[in-house]
Motif scaffolding. Structure first.
Motif, PDB file in Angstrom:
ATOM      1  N   ALA A  89      39.523 -79.721  -8.536  1.00 19.17           N
ATOM      2  CA  ALA A  89      40.302 -79.332  -9.713  1.00 19.17           C
ATOM      3  C   ALA A  89      40.638 -77.840  -9.677  1.00 19.17           C
ATOM      4  CB  ALA A  89      39.533 -79.680 -10.988  1.00 19.17           C
ATOM      5  N   ILE A  90      39.657 -77.019  -9.293  1.00 20.24           N
ATOM      6  CA  ILE A  90      39.901 -75.568  -9.250  1.00 20.24           C
ATOM      7  C   ILE A  90      40.913 -75.232  -8.157  1.00 20.24           C
ATOM      8  CG2 ILE A  90      38.840 -73.339  -8.711  1.00 20.24           C
ATOM      9  CD1 ILE A  90      36.259 -74.458 -10.061  1.00 20.24           C
ATOM     10  N   LEU A  91      40.753 -75.854  -6.984  1.00 18.09           N
ATOM     11  CA  LEU A  91      41.696 -75.603  -5.892  1.00 18.09           C
ATOM     12  C   LEU A  91      43.106 -76.017  -6.297  1.00 18.09           C
ATOM     13  CD1 LEU A  91      39.704 -76.689  -2.706  1.00 18.09           C
ATOM     14  CD2 LEU A  91      40.332 -74.380  -3.389  1.00 18.09           C
ATOM     15  N   ALA A  92      43.225 -77.180  -6.937  1.00 18.77           N
ATOM     16  CA  ALA A  92      44.544 -77.665  -7.326  1.00 18.77           C
ATOM     17  C   ALA A  92      45.192 -76.754  -8.357  1.00 18.77           C
ATOM     18  CB  ALA A  92      44.427 -79.094  -7.871  1.00 18.77           C
ATOM     19  N   ALA A  93      44.369 -76.120  -9.202  1.00 15.94           N
ATOM     20  CA  ALA A  93      44.920 -75.205 -10.198  1.00 15.94           C
ATOM     21  C   ALA A  93      45.314 -73.880  -9.555  1.00 15.94           C
ATOM     22  CB  ALA A  93      43.897 -74.969 -11.309  1.00 15.94           C
ATOM     23  N   LEU A  94      44.476 -73.438  -8.639  1.00 17.61           N
ATOM     24  CA  LEU A  94      44.633 -72.088  -8.081  1.00 17.61           C
ATOM     25  C   LEU A  94      45.721 -72.034  -7.000  1.00 17.61           C
ATOM     26  CD1 LEU A  94      43.305 -69.416  -8.664  1.00 17.61           C
ATOM     27  CD2 LEU A  94      41.548 -69.946  -6.978  1.00 17.61           C
ATOM     28  N   GLU A  98      47.129 -80.584  -4.286  1.00 17.44           N
ATOM     29  CA  GLU A  98      47.178 -81.564  -5.365  1.00 17.44           C
ATOM     30  C   GLU A  98      45.939 -82.452  -5.291  1.00 17.44           C
ATOM     31  OE1 GLU A  98      51.723 -82.949  -5.778  1.00 17.44           O
ATOM     32  OE2 GLU A  98      50.965 -82.662  -3.750  1.00 17.44           O
ATOM     33  N   ILE A 130      44.290 -65.562  -7.022  1.00 20.27           N
ATOM     34  CA  ILE A 130      44.462 -65.398  -5.571  1.00 20.27           C
ATOM     35  C   ILE A 130      45.840 -64.797  -5.318  1.00 20.27           C
ATOM     36  CG2 ILE A 130      42.957 -67.288  -4.865  1.00 20.27           C
ATOM     37  CD1 ILE A 130      45.580 -68.862  -4.214  1.00 20.27           C
ATOM     38  N   GLN A 132      48.593 -65.862  -8.084  1.00 21.91           N
ATOM     39  CA  GLN A 132      48.405 -66.960  -9.033  1.00 21.91           C
ATOM     40  C   GLN A 132      47.065 -66.736  -9.707  1.00 21.91           C
ATOM     41  OE1 GLN A 132      50.134 -69.628  -9.883  1.00 21.91           O
ATOM     42  NE2 GLN A 132      48.644 -71.064 -10.689  1.00 21.91           N
ATOM     43  N   ILE A 150      44.318 -68.172 -12.832  1.00 18.87           N
ATOM     44  CA  ILE A 150      44.022 -69.330 -13.692  1.00 18.87           C
ATOM     45  C   ILE A 150      42.928 -68.979 -14.688  1.00 18.87           C
ATOM     46  CG2 ILE A 150      44.669 -71.040 -11.960  1.00 18.87           C
ATOM     47  CD1 ILE A 150      41.579 -71.504 -11.579  1.00 18.87           C
ATOM     48  N   SER A 178      42.452 -74.262 -16.810  1.00 19.67           N
ATOM     49  CA  SER A 178      43.553 -74.610 -15.887  1.00 19.67           C
ATOM     50  C   SER A 178      43.191 -75.763 -14.965  1.00 19.67           C
ATOM     51  CB  SER A 178      43.936 -73.401 -15.033  1.00 19.67           C
ATOM     52  OG  SER A 178      44.332 -72.329 -15.832  1.00 19.67           O
ATOM     53  N   ALA A 179      41.931 -75.793 -14.537  1.00 19.60           N
ATOM     54  CA  ALA A 179      41.495 -76.848 -13.628  1.00 19.60           C
ATOM     55  C   ALA A 179      41.667 -78.222 -14.265  1.00 19.60           C
ATOM     56  CB  ALA A 179      40.041 -76.625 -13.226  1.00 19.60           C
ATOM     57  N   ALA A 197      45.293 -79.090 -14.091  1.00 15.12           N
ATOM     58  CA  ALA A 197      45.683 -79.446 -12.723  1.00 15.12           C
ATOM     59  C   ALA A 197      45.460 -80.930 -12.478  1.00 15.12           C
ATOM     60  CB  ALA A 197      44.894 -78.618 -11.722  1.00 15.12           C
ATOM     61  N   LEU A 198      44.405 -81.481 -13.070  1.00 10.60           N
ATOM     62  CA  LEU A 198      44.126 -82.916 -12.919  1.00 10.60           C
ATOM     63  C   LEU A 198      45.097 -83.735 -13.763  1.00 10.60           C
ATOM     64  CD1 LEU A 198      40.224 -82.899 -13.033  1.00 10.60           C
ATOM     65  CD2 LEU A 198      41.659 -83.247 -11.028  1.00 10.60           C
ATOM     66  N   ASN A 201      48.722 -84.045 -12.699  1.00  4.18           N
ATOM     67  CA  ASN A 201      48.972 -84.900 -11.541  1.00  4.18           C
ATOM     68  C   ASN A 201      48.672 -86.368 -11.846  1.00  4.18           C
ATOM     69  OD1 ASN A 201      49.770 -83.297  -9.011  1.00  4.18           O
ATOM     70  ND2 ASN A 201      48.211 -82.038  -9.984  1.00  4.18           N
TER      71      ASN A 201
END
Ligand SMILES: [Zn+2]
Ligand SMILES: [Zn+2]
Lengths: 201, 233
Positions: free
Chosen positions: A157-162, A172, B87, B94, B96, B100-101, B104-105, B108
């Motif tokens: 989740a963190i990777l997909a947000a970042l 994704e 980052i 970008q 967050i 945000s995490a 992101a889920l 999608n």
């Protein structure tokens, strides 16, 4: 030395206050006078519920490993990443401590937890009399460590947000993450449903 | 240990039974009965058979727990008001926040997992902090708000599902994964979140479940008077 149940007593599952057991006499479960929690001597249907959640957890673990937990797109080139593939990438990057953390959290812990809960359930049903103390410790370990497997879902989740940098890199989440999360939650529920007092009965 | 109480026939009257019951404690992991002993300050009682935690003696711990819980609430606000991680790759950056995490889920199409993660890392931890304040703040002034017991039972039931510390470690793992490809920055939120984790662990240390039940029953005049005058709901 006797247990509360052997003396016809019930300890409140929430606050610990001890009450005499009127359990069989009433249709409605009686409530604790101090905190109003429902009283029961052992968790109701403990073994059945624990087996059911455990099976659900094992079944969900299969798609968790088959489906990608995320898709990485670097310069327009999209690649699916499975749990095992992610560990291999970390090894290539020579991040050995992190690779070890992920390997333990997403492979070793889930599998050992399935085995531990299954062993505890079988040992209770077969009424094993030996190593009760060790089995109680195993139960505590399972209960404590199981939640940590959620780390994989959070990392995705963190990777997909970042990593949302258009035209450079994009991550994704994949269906495998949902299956993995479900597996962790189901196994946690299996451990929560298991009443450790049954080990000693 | 408890042989005097072992025979059911010993309980001649309801009143006698209840007096006896208050001096007993059953292990929550193996159900063995123990007689409650007076502990010295800071001492801990454990089950003689399975070594599970039984009870402890932590007087005056409410003040400290209250201070720590209030600090945790402030950190909770700070942790959600600033950037969590950032980052930058070849000029593009970008940043967050913690939540945000979750988006992101859900963005999608994984809204169910997003909702669960939202509960585990934000909603349940917040409920626990607010619930603890609801209990501790009035107790500090020897008073109580309605539904105290229900709130605390909720907190205890929810606690395995509060996963802030796991999320924090997840952030570290995510950063290590990205370290070779991008410049990473830890936001103010990250440190506030780390501190929040420390504070909530401290609060749990200061008032363990048993200690808090003891304080809560004292706010109603002690276990004995509750049971003597209490009606079964
Ligand atoms: Zn109770
Ligand atoms: Zn015990």
């Amino acid at each position: 030395m006797k247990t509360a149940a052997e003396c016809g007593l019930v300890a409140c599952p929430a606050c610990g206050t001890i009450t005499r057991a009127f359990l069989q006499a009433t249709v409605q479960p009686p409530r604790c006078q101090l905190c109003f929690a429902r009283l029961h001597s052992r968790k109701p249907m403990s073994l059945q519920r624990s087996w059911a959640w455990l099976l659900a957890g094992i079944i969900a673990y299969i798609p968790a490993n088959l489906y990608p937990i995320m898709y990485t797109t670097v310069f327009g080139d999209s690649q699916p990443n499975t749990i095992f593939g992610g560990i291999l990438v970390l090894l290539e990057l020579e991040s050995y401590p992190v690779a070890l953390v992920v390997f333990v959290a997403s492979v070793v812990v889930p599998v050992l937890k399935f085995l531990a809960v299954a062993y505890l359930l079988i040992s209770i049903q077969r009424k094993f009399a030996h190593s009760r103390f060790d089995r109680t410790r195993l139960f505590r370990l399972t209960e404590f460590i199981g939640r940590w497997s959620m780390i994989d879902v959070f990392v995705v989740a963190i990777l997909a947000a970042l990593v949302q940098i258009r035209s450079v890199a994009l991550i994704e989440p994949g269906l495998g993450a949902t299956a993995f999360g479900a597996s962790v939650i189901f196994t946690m529920l299996a451990a929560l449903a298991l009443d450790p007092r049954l080990i000693w009965d | 240990m408890t042989s005097a109480y072992s025979d059911n026939a010993n309980f001649k009257t309801r009143r006698y039974a209840e007096t006896v019951l208050l001096s007993l404690v059953a292990c929550h992991e193996c159900d063995l009965l123990h007689e409650k002993l007076e502990l010295r300050q800071g001492e801990v009682a454990r089950c003689v058979r399975c070594n599970a935690f039984l009870y402890s003696n932590k007087p005056n711990s409410i003040d400290r727990a209250l201070a720590v819980t209030l600090a945790a609430l402030i950190m909770f606000v700070v942790a959600n008001a600033f950037p969590f991680l950032a980052i930058s790759v070849s000029g593009n950056s970008q940043s967050i926040s913690i939540v945000s995490a979750v988006f992101a889920l859900s963005d999608n199409g994984m809204w169910l997992l997003g909702l669960l993660c939202f509960s585990f890392i934000l909603f349940i931890p917040l409920l626990r902090v607010v619930g603890l304040l609801y209990i501790l703040l009035p107790l500090r002034f020897s008073s109580r708000l309605p539904g105290l017991e229900l709130v605390f039972r909720g907190i205890v039931t929810m606690s395995p599902w509060s996963m802030m510390e796991i999320y924090l470690l997840g952030a570290v793992v995510a950063l290590v994964k990205l370290a070779s490809m991008a410049n990473i920055e830890l936001g103010l939120s990250f440190w506030a979140f780390a501190l929040l984790n420390l504070l909530s662990a401290l609060a749990a240390q200061m008032v363990d479940t048993h200690t808090l039940w003891e304080f809560m029953s004292q706010s109603r005049g002690g276990r004995k008077s509750i049971i003597d005058g209490g009606s079964h709901r």
